[in-house]
Design a protein around this motif. Structure first.
Motif, PDB file in Angstrom:
ATOM      1  N   SER A  17       0.851  -1.191   0.000  1.00  8.97           N
ATOM      2  CA  SER A  17       0.000   0.000   0.000  1.00  8.97           C
ATOM      3  C   SER A  17       0.885   1.239   0.000  1.00  8.97           C
ATOM      4  O   SER A  17       1.519   1.555   1.018  1.00  8.97           O
ATOM      5  CB  SER A  17      -0.895   0.015   1.243  1.00  8.97           C
ATOM      6  OG  SER A  17      -1.510   1.286   1.380  1.00  8.97           O
ATOM      7  N   PRO A  18       0.936   1.953  -1.121  1.00  9.98           N
ATOM      8  CA  PRO A  18       1.729   3.184  -1.150  1.00  9.98           C
ATOM      9  C   PRO A  18       1.308   4.192  -0.073  1.00  9.98           C
ATOM     10  O   PRO A  18       2.150   4.864   0.515  1.00  9.98           O
ATOM     11  CB  PRO A  18       1.480   3.740  -2.554  1.00  9.98           C
ATOM     12  CG  PRO A  18       1.151   2.530  -3.369  1.00  9.98           C
ATOM     13  CD  PRO A  18       0.388   1.633  -2.444  1.00  9.98           C
ATOM     14  N   ARG A  19       0.020   4.278   0.193  1.00  6.25           N
ATOM     15  CA  ARG A  19      -0.459   5.221   1.215  1.00  6.25           C
ATOM     16  C   ARG A  19       0.108   4.874   2.584  1.00  6.25           C
ATOM     17  O   ARG A  19       0.565   5.741   3.325  1.00  6.25           O
ATOM     18  CB  ARG A  19      -1.981   5.217   1.244  1.00  6.25           C
ATOM     19  CG  ARG A  19      -2.558   6.190   2.237  1.00  6.25           C
ATOM     20  CD  ARG A  19      -4.055   6.247   2.109  1.00  6.25           C
ATOM     21  NE  ARG A  19      -4.578   7.199   3.068  1.00  6.25           N
ATOM     22  CZ  ARG A  19      -5.732   7.066   3.668  1.00  6.25           C
ATOM     23  NH1 ARG A  19      -6.520   6.066   3.387  1.00  6.25           N
ATOM     24  NH2 ARG A  19      -6.134   7.963   4.525  1.00  6.25           N
TER      25      ARG A  19
ATOM     26  N   LEU B 113       4.143   6.097   6.890  1.00  3.78           N
ATOM     27  CA  LEU B 113       5.200   5.712   7.836  1.00  3.78           C
ATOM     28  C   LEU B 113       6.513   6.424   7.509  1.00  3.78           C
ATOM     29  O   LEU B 113       7.239   6.831   8.419  1.00  3.78           O
ATOM     30  CB  LEU B 113       5.408   4.199   7.827  1.00  3.78           C
ATOM     31  CG  LEU B 113       4.286   3.371   8.436  1.00  3.78           C
ATOM     32  CD1 LEU B 113       4.628   1.891   8.401  1.00  3.78           C
ATOM     33  CD2 LEU B 113       3.982   3.804   9.856  1.00  3.78           C
ATOM     34  N   THR B 114       6.788   6.571   6.233  1.00  5.60           N
ATOM     35  CA  THR B 114       8.020   7.258   5.826  1.00  5.60           C
ATOM     36  C   THR B 114       7.973   8.727   6.238  1.00  5.60           C
ATOM     37  O   THR B 114       8.943   9.259   6.794  1.00  5.60           O
ATOM     38  CB  THR B 114       8.215   7.147   4.297  1.00  5.60           C
ATOM     39  OG1 THR B 114       8.296   5.764   3.941  1.00  5.60           O
ATOM     40  CG2 THR B 114       9.482   7.838   3.851  1.00  5.60           C
ATOM     41  N   ASP B 115       6.862   9.368   5.998  1.00  3.54           N
ATOM     42  CA  ASP B 115       6.729  10.805   6.262  1.00  3.54           C
ATOM     43  C   ASP B 115       6.747  11.152   7.748  1.00  3.54           C
ATOM     44  O   ASP B 115       7.074  12.293   8.100  1.00  3.54           O
ATOM     45  CB  ASP B 115       5.441  11.350   5.642  1.00  3.54           C
ATOM     46  CG  ASP B 115       5.465  11.325   4.126  1.00  3.54           C
ATOM     47  OD1 ASP B 115       6.560  11.153   3.542  1.00  3.54           O
ATOM     48  OD2 ASP B 115       4.377  11.455   3.519  1.00  3.54           O
ATOM     49  N   HIS B 116       6.381  10.215   8.605  1.00  2.00           N
ATOM     50  CA  HIS B 116       6.307  10.511  10.040  1.00  2.00           C
ATOM     51  C   HIS B 116       7.578  10.147  10.804  1.00  2.00           C
ATOM     52  O   HIS B 116       7.578  10.173  12.030  1.00  2.00           O
ATOM     53  CB  HIS B 116       5.082   9.827  10.656  1.00  2.00           C
ATOM     54  CG  HIS B 116       3.811  10.492  10.273  1.00  2.00           C
ATOM     55  ND1 HIS B 116       3.039  10.052   9.218  1.00  2.00           N
ATOM     56  CD2 HIS B 116       3.191  11.588  10.757  1.00  2.00           C
ATOM     57  CE1 HIS B 116       1.994  10.840   9.094  1.00  2.00           C
ATOM     58  NE2 HIS B 116       2.062  11.780   9.994  1.00  2.00           N
TER      59      HIS B 116
ATOM     60  N   ALA C 181      -1.865   3.384  10.608  1.00  2.00           N
ATOM     61  CA  ALA C 181      -1.925   3.587   9.161  1.00  2.00           C
ATOM     62  C   ALA C 181      -2.671   2.443   8.478  1.00  2.00           C
ATOM     63  O   ALA C 181      -3.407   2.664   7.510  1.00  2.00           O
ATOM     64  CB  ALA C 181      -0.517   3.734   8.586  1.00  2.00           C
ATOM     65  N   ALA C 182      -2.512   1.226   8.981  1.00  2.00           N
ATOM     66  CA  ALA C 182      -3.227   0.078   8.407  1.00  2.00           C
ATOM     67  C   ALA C 182      -4.723   0.174   8.684  1.00  2.00           C
ATOM     68  O   ALA C 182      -5.543  -0.144   7.827  1.00  2.00           O
ATOM     69  CB  ALA C 182      -2.658  -1.228   8.960  1.00  2.00           C
TER      70      ALA C 182
ATOM     71  N   ARG D 175      -2.835  -6.160   8.456  1.00  2.00           N
ATOM     72  CA  ARG D 175      -2.199  -5.334   9.490  1.00  2.00           C
ATOM     73  C   ARG D 175      -1.190  -6.160  10.272  1.00  2.00           C
ATOM     74  O   ARG D 175      -0.058  -5.742  10.506  1.00  2.00           O
ATOM     75  CB  ARG D 175      -3.251  -4.740  10.437  1.00  2.00           C
ATOM     76  CG  ARG D 175      -2.653  -3.815  11.504  1.00  2.00           C
ATOM     77  CD  ARG D 175      -3.598  -3.580  12.673  1.00  2.00           C
ATOM     78  NE  ARG D 175      -3.909  -4.768  13.427  1.00  2.00           N
ATOM     79  CZ  ARG D 175      -3.089  -5.344  14.331  1.00  2.00           C
ATOM     80  NH1 ARG D 175      -1.904  -4.853  14.571  1.00  2.00           N
ATOM     81  NH2 ARG D 175      -3.468  -6.416  14.985  1.00  2.00           N
ATOM     82  N   ARG D 176      -1.587  -7.359  10.659  1.00  2.00           N
ATOM     83  CA  ARG D 176      -0.687  -8.242  11.415  1.00  2.00           C
ATOM     84  C   ARG D 176       0.515  -8.662  10.571  1.00  2.00           C
ATOM     85  O   ARG D 176       1.640  -8.728  11.067  1.00  2.00           O
ATOM     86  CB  ARG D 176      -1.458  -9.461  11.904  1.00  2.00           C
ATOM     87  CG  ARG D 176      -2.513  -9.091  12.960  1.00  2.00           C
ATOM     88  CD  ARG D 176      -3.367 -10.265  13.386  1.00  2.00           C
ATOM     89  NE  ARG D 176      -2.541 -11.284  13.983  1.00  2.00           N
ATOM     90  CZ  ARG D 176      -2.825 -12.589  13.948  1.00  2.00           C
ATOM     91  NH1 ARG D 176      -3.922 -13.015  13.340  1.00  2.00           N
ATOM     92  NH2 ARG D 176      -2.031 -13.456  14.517  1.00  2.00           N
ATOM     93  N   LEU D 177       0.274  -8.958   9.291  1.00  2.00           N
ATOM     94  CA  LEU D 177       1.377  -9.306   8.389  1.00  2.00           C
ATOM     95  C   LEU D 177       2.352  -8.142   8.236  1.00  2.00           C
ATOM     96  O   LEU D 177       3.573  -8.330   8.274  1.00  2.00           O
ATOM     97  CB  LEU D 177       0.841  -9.684   7.006  1.00  2.00           C
ATOM     98  CG  LEU D 177       0.319 -11.100   6.836  1.00  2.00           C
ATOM     99  CD1 LEU D 177      -0.430 -11.227   5.514  1.00  2.00           C
ATOM    100  CD2 LEU D 177       1.450 -12.100   6.906  1.00  2.00           C
TER     101      LEU D 177
END
Length: 179
Positions: free
Chosen positions: A49-51, A56-59, A75-76, A163-165
């Motif tokens: 998921s790019p979003r 996560l990258t931006d924060h 995020a998930a 999410r768990r994965l």
């Protein structure tokens, strides 16, 4: 441990908590300081998921692993239906443990074909924390029980498994310093 029951959903018993060694502090430092493109590509191997990866990258930076995992979970949970569809499209079946017999491959292929025909995406389940000899049984029990869900119920369960994965893959990437 008793399974969590969700109204109208087939419950899968929760897996035991991970007992592996957490990533080193230097792995988190690398995650926090690596170039954004590199971090994003690594995150996309955890969840397609790019979003989610962008968020996560931006924060960054994250003060500790728990903060990063909490951000990953949040995020998930915030994935839109379109984000979820995109993330599910990137998933493949888990690899069977070495030594799995031919009948297991046949059973998984048949169950997955039925699942994909009903729900339109690959079956996802987090097997993290299970012994290799238990993974196959857990996979088959999960797919058989989830085939009884209606499509909306299954999207909720599949989103939770994603999410768990993502969480397990993120920890594994940090442990292996895949950045």
């Amino acid at each position: 441990m008793t399974p969590t029951h969700l109204p109208g959903r087939v419950a899968i018993p929760p897996l035991p908590e991970q007992t592996r060694t957490p990533p080193s502090p230097t792995a988190l430092e690398s995650f926090n300081t690596a170039p954004a493109d590199q971090v994003r590509q690594t995150l996309l191997t955890c969840l397609h998921s790019p979003r989610w990866a962008d968020r996560l990258t931006d924060h960054r930076p994250y003060p500790d692993l728990d903060s990063l995992l909490a951000a990953s979970d949040e995020a998930a949970y915030d994935l839109t239906p379109g984000d979820l569809t995109q993330a599910l499209a990137g998933e493949t079946l888990p690899v069977l443990p070495k030594g799995a017999y031919g009948a297991a491959h046949t059973a998984i292929s048949a169950a997955n074909a039925a699942y994909e025909a009903k729900f339109g995406h690959a079956f996802v389940i987090c097997l993290d924390g299970l012994a290799p000899n238990e993974a196959l049984d857990h996979f088959l029990a999960g797919i058989r029980s989830r085939l009884t869900n209606d499509p909306e119920e299954e999207r909720v369960v599949a989103a939770e498994e994603l999410r768990r994965l993502a969480r397990a893959r993120l920890v594994e990437n940090l442990r292996g310093a895949g950045l």
